[in-house]
Scaffold this motif. Structure first.
Motif, short mmCIF file in Angstrom:
data_model
loop_
_atom_site.label_atom_id
_atom_site.label_comp_id
_atom_site.label_asym_id
_atom_site.label_seq_id
_atom_site.Cartn_x
_atom_site.Cartn_y
_atom_site.Cartn_z
N GLU A 161 0.83 -1.21 0.00
CA GLU A 161 0.00 0.00 0.00
C GLU A 161 0.86 1.26 0.00
O GLU A 161 0.55 2.22 -0.68
CB GLU A 161 -0.94 0.00 1.22
N PHE B 167 -7.22 -4.94 -2.43
CA PHE B 167 -6.10 -4.05 -2.71
C PHE B 167 -6.30 -3.38 -4.07
O PHE B 167 -6.16 -2.16 -4.21
CB PHE B 167 -4.79 -4.83 -2.69
N HIS C 218 -6.53 0.52 -5.13
CA HIS C 218 -5.31 1.15 -5.66
C HIS C 218 -5.06 1.02 -7.16
O HIS C 218 -4.21 1.72 -7.68
CB HIS C 218 -4.09 0.59 -4.92
#
Length: 192
Positions: A130, A162, A166
Motif C-alpha cells: 500500500e 487491494f 489502488h
C-alpha cells in the motif's frame, strides 16, 4: 548468471568476512556472487542468530546494491526469512527510503511471507505494498506488482480488495504484473 550462481553455490560455506569483502568489490559480478551466497546461506538450516547475522550483513551493505537483481536474489530469504513472525518496522523504514532499491527490498522481502509466513506476515506485506502502490520508480512499482501476483495466490480476497482501492492510481506495469494470474475478465476490469 548461471556461472555466477554455480560459483556462489560452490562457495556457500565461505566465511561471512570473505562475503563482505566480495560486497566491497567495485565490479558487479563479485557483489552478485556475494548476494547469491547470502541467499544460499539463508536457505540452509541455521540458527536464529545466524539468520540475524545474514540479515544484518545484507542491510549493512545495502549501499553496495546497484541493480534490482541483487535485491531479488537475496531479499526474500535473507530479509524476509529473518523478519517472518517478527516486527516488520524495518520494512517500513526501507519503504520510506529515497533509494528505489531500498524500496524494492521493502516489498521484495515479503515474498518469503507468501510461501513460508503466517497470515499476519502476508498482511504486513500487503501493508508495505500500500505504501508503494503508486511509487513512480519501476524498481519499486514493478516489485509491488510481483508481490501482489504471488500474494494473490495465497489470499485472493486481499488482492481484490487491494486492487479495488489502488489499481486506478498504480502504474500500469505494476497492475499488469499484479493481475497476471487472474482470469481474463478480472484482468480486463482492473485495466479499464
Amino acid at each position: 548468471m548461471r556461472i555466477l550462481f554455480d560459483i556462489a553455490k560452490a562457495h556457500t560455506e565461505l566465511p561471512l568476512a570473505e562475503v563482505q569483502r566480495l560486497l566491497q568489490h567495485p565490479a558487479y559480478e563479485p557483489r552478485m556472487v556475494a548476494f547469491c551466497i547470502l541467499d544460499f546461506k539463508a536457505r540452509a538450516r541455521i540458527t536464529p542468530e545466524q539468520r540475524k547475522t545474514l540479515y544484518d550483513c545484507y542491510l549493512d551493505n545495502h549501499d553496495r546494491i546497484t541493480t534490482w537483481d541483487m535485491v531479488d536474489r537475496a531479499a526474500p530469504r535473507v530479509v524476509g526469512g529473518y523478519l517472518a513472525g517478527k516486527d516488520v518496522e524495518p520494512l517500513y523504514v526501507l519503504a520510506r527510503a529515497e533509494d528505489p532499491l531500498r524500496r524494492r527490498t521493502a516489498i521484495t522481502a515479503p515474498l518469503f511471507f507468501v510461501h513460508a509466513g503466517s497470515d499476519s506476515d502476508v498482511a504486513a506485506g500487503f501493508a508495505i505494498a500500500e505504501l508503494l502502490a503508486a511509487d513512480p520508480h519501476p524498481f519499486a512499482h514493478k516489485a509491488v506488482g510481483i508481490f501482489l501476483k504471488h500474494a494473490g495466490e495465497r489470499d485472493r480476497g486481499a488482492l481484490h480488495q487491494f486492487l479495488h482501492r489502488h489499481a486506478a492510481s498504480m502504474p500500469r506495469a505494476a497492475v499488469r504484473l499484479a493481475i497476471e494470474k487472474l482470469g481474463k475478465d478480472e484482468r480486463r476490469e482492473y485495466l479499464a
